[in-house]
Design a protein around this motif. Sequence first.
Motif, PDB file in Angstrom:
ATOM      1  N   ALA A 104     -56.728 -26.504 -94.098  1.00 46.23           N
ATOM      2  CA  ALA A 104     -55.485 -26.435 -93.333  1.00 46.23           C
ATOM      3  C   ALA A 104     -55.818 -26.388 -91.842  1.00 46.23           C
ATOM      4  O   ALA A 104     -56.646 -25.597 -91.401  1.00 46.23           O
ATOM      5  CB  ALA A 104     -54.695 -25.190 -93.741  1.00 46.23           C
ATOM      6  N   ARG A 105     -55.180 -27.229 -91.071  1.00 47.40           N
ATOM      7  CA  ARG A 105     -55.559 -27.374 -89.658  1.00 47.40           C
ATOM      8  C   ARG A 105     -55.387 -26.100 -88.835  1.00 47.40           C
ATOM      9  O   ARG A 105     -56.235 -25.799 -87.997  1.00 47.40           O
ATOM     10  CB  ARG A 105     -54.804 -28.547 -89.049  1.00 47.40           C
ATOM     11  N   PRO A 106     -54.321 -25.325 -89.024  1.00 45.71           N
ATOM     12  CA  PRO A 106     -54.236 -24.080 -88.233  1.00 45.71           C
ATOM     13  C   PRO A 106     -55.438 -23.168 -88.448  1.00 45.71           C
ATOM     14  O   PRO A 106     -55.947 -22.563 -87.496  1.00 45.71           O
ATOM     15  CB  PRO A 106     -52.940 -23.444 -88.732  1.00 45.71           C
ATOM     16  N   ALA A 107     -55.911 -23.079 -89.693  1.00 44.99           N
ATOM     17  CA  ALA A 107     -57.067 -22.230 -89.988  1.00 44.99           C
ATOM     18  C   ALA A 107     -58.332 -22.776 -89.334  1.00 44.99           C
ATOM     19  O   ALA A 107     -59.157 -22.016 -88.815  1.00 44.99           O
ATOM     20  CB  ALA A 107     -57.264 -22.119 -91.499  1.00 44.99           C
ATOM     21  N   VAL A 108     -58.493 -24.096 -89.350  1.00 42.93           N
ATOM     22  CA  VAL A 108     -59.668 -24.714 -88.738  1.00 42.93           C
ATOM     23  C   VAL A 108     -59.645 -24.516 -87.226  1.00 42.93           C
ATOM     24  O   VAL A 108     -60.653 -24.164 -86.612  1.00 42.93           O
ATOM     25  CB  VAL A 108     -59.753 -26.211 -89.083  1.00 42.93           C
ATOM     26  N   VAL A 109     -58.489 -24.749 -86.616  1.00 41.97           N
ATOM     27  CA  VAL A 109     -58.366 -24.586 -85.168  1.00 41.97           C
ATOM     28  C   VAL A 109     -58.679 -23.145 -84.780  1.00 41.97           C
ATOM     29  O   VAL A 109     -59.426 -22.892 -83.823  1.00 41.97           O
ATOM     30  CB  VAL A 109     -56.950 -24.971 -84.679  1.00 41.97           C
ATOM     31  N   GLU A 110     -58.144 -22.193 -85.519  1.00 41.55           N
ATOM     32  CA  GLU A 110     -58.390 -20.787 -85.209  1.00 41.55           C
ATOM     33  C   GLU A 110     -59.873 -20.448 -85.344  1.00 41.55           C
ATOM     34  O   GLU A 110     -60.445 -19.734 -84.509  1.00 41.55           O
ATOM     35  CB  GLU A 110     -57.569 -19.895 -86.140  1.00 41.55           C
ATOM     36  N   ALA A 111     -60.520 -20.976 -86.393  1.00 45.76           N
ATOM     37  CA  ALA A 111     -61.946 -20.712 -86.599  1.00 45.76           C
ATOM     38  C   ALA A 111     -62.790 -21.316 -85.487  1.00 45.76           C
ATOM     39  O   ALA A 111     -63.762 -20.711 -85.020  1.00 45.76           O
ATOM     40  CB  ALA A 111     -62.390 -21.259 -87.958  1.00 45.76           C
ATOM     41  N   LEU A 112     -62.431 -22.516 -85.042  1.00 45.11           N
ATOM     42  CA  LEU A 112     -63.163 -23.160 -83.957  1.00 45.11           C
ATOM     43  C   LEU A 112     -62.996 -22.385 -82.651  1.00 45.11           C
ATOM     44  O   LEU A 112     -63.950 -22.204 -81.885  1.00 45.11           O
ATOM     45  CB  LEU A 112     -62.692 -24.605 -83.784  1.00 45.11           C
ATOM     46  N   VAL A 113     -61.775 -21.921 -82.397  1.00 43.70           N
ATOM     47  CA  VAL A 113     -61.528 -21.122 -81.194  1.00 43.70           C
ATOM     48  C   VAL A 113     -62.336 -19.828 -81.241  1.00 43.70           C
ATOM     49  O   VAL A 113     -62.882 -19.379 -80.216  1.00 43.70           O
ATOM     50  CB  VAL A 113     -60.023 -20.826 -81.042  1.00 43.70           C
ATOM     51  N   ASP A 114     -62.462 -19.254 -82.430  1.00 41.19           N
ATOM     52  CA  ASP A 114     -63.227 -18.012 -82.569  1.00 41.19           C
ATOM     53  C   ASP A 114     -64.693 -18.197 -82.167  1.00 41.19           C
ATOM     54  O   ASP A 114     -65.355 -17.239 -81.739  1.00 41.19           O
ATOM     55  CB  ASP A 114     -63.167 -17.495 -84.011  1.00 41.19           C
ATOM     56  N   LEU A 115     -65.213 -19.417 -82.300  1.00 46.21           N
ATOM     57  CA  LEU A 115     -66.595 -19.685 -81.902  1.00 46.21           C
ATOM     58  C   LEU A 115     -66.806 -19.433 -80.409  1.00 46.21           C
ATOM     59  O   LEU A 115     -67.922 -19.149 -79.970  1.00 46.21           O
ATOM     60  CB  LEU A 115     -66.974 -21.139 -82.212  1.00 46.21           C
ATOM     61  N   TYR A 116     -65.727 -19.566 -79.637  1.00 53.50           N
ATOM     62  CA  TYR A 116     -65.835 -19.470 -78.184  1.00 53.50           C
ATOM     63  C   TYR A 116     -65.291 -18.152 -77.615  1.00 53.50           C
ATOM     64  O   TYR A 116     -65.142 -18.034 -76.399  1.00 53.50           O
ATOM     65  CB  TYR A 116     -65.087 -20.636 -77.538  1.00 53.50           C
ATOM     66  N   THR A 117     -65.001 -17.198 -78.472  1.00 56.14           N
ATOM     67  CA  THR A 117     -64.425 -15.952 -77.963  1.00 56.14           C
ATOM     68  C   THR A 117     -65.255 -14.723 -78.322  1.00 56.14           C
ATOM     69  O   THR A 117     -64.800 -13.600 -78.108  1.00 56.14           O
ATOM     70  CB  THR A 117     -62.978 -15.765 -78.489  1.00 56.14           C
TER      71      THR A 117
END
Length: 212
Positions: A104-117
């Motif tokens: 699911a794209r929202p979950a992927v986007v959130e996980a990718l953002v977490d890489l940078y925070t």
Amino acid sequence: MGTVTGGATGPTGATATAATATGPKQARSRVTRRHLLEAAVSCLAEHGWAGSTVSVVAERAGVSRGAAQHHFPTREDLFTAAVEYVAEERSTALRDLFHAGPAARPAVVEALVDLYTGALFRAALQLWVAASNEEQLRPRVTELEARVGRETHRIAVELLGADESVPGVRETVQGLLDMARGLGLANVLTDDAARRARVVAQWSRILDAALG
């Protein structure tokens, strides 16, 4: 006959003993190396480049300075290896989170953002700043960041189920990663969680429209 047998057994037993001793030694070496890498990332994220010496990292890792330099002869070796190590660990964790492939794209986007925070990004940011002033460090950090960027992009394409043969899709995925990096920068100074959640939701809608 017994003498011959004893002579043959002696070297074999010695070899077996040496091999047995080597196993634990190598295992301890791997554990020490991992502790040094993790300590280096933590120090870099918390104290910056100026405050993160080999001695400080060694103390945090619970080893001697000599042991640290045995694994990493220079400060540059230690910190570039540390950021690369944790980047690989995070990539593995990201894959494990979505082991079945596209999700699911929202979950992927959130996980990718977490890489940078998290601490990894803060450590990497300190390394970038140091590299801008350290000629010896700059080419190593530049090469490392290019490699990490390519791998992150590849994972993002895979998890989003994106078809980069379609015009504009590659740029859309790269835009997502650039956006995630920007959110990571904003998070360095303040907790930006509320705004970040809204941006993640909007980018998920953008991806649905752009990727189909």
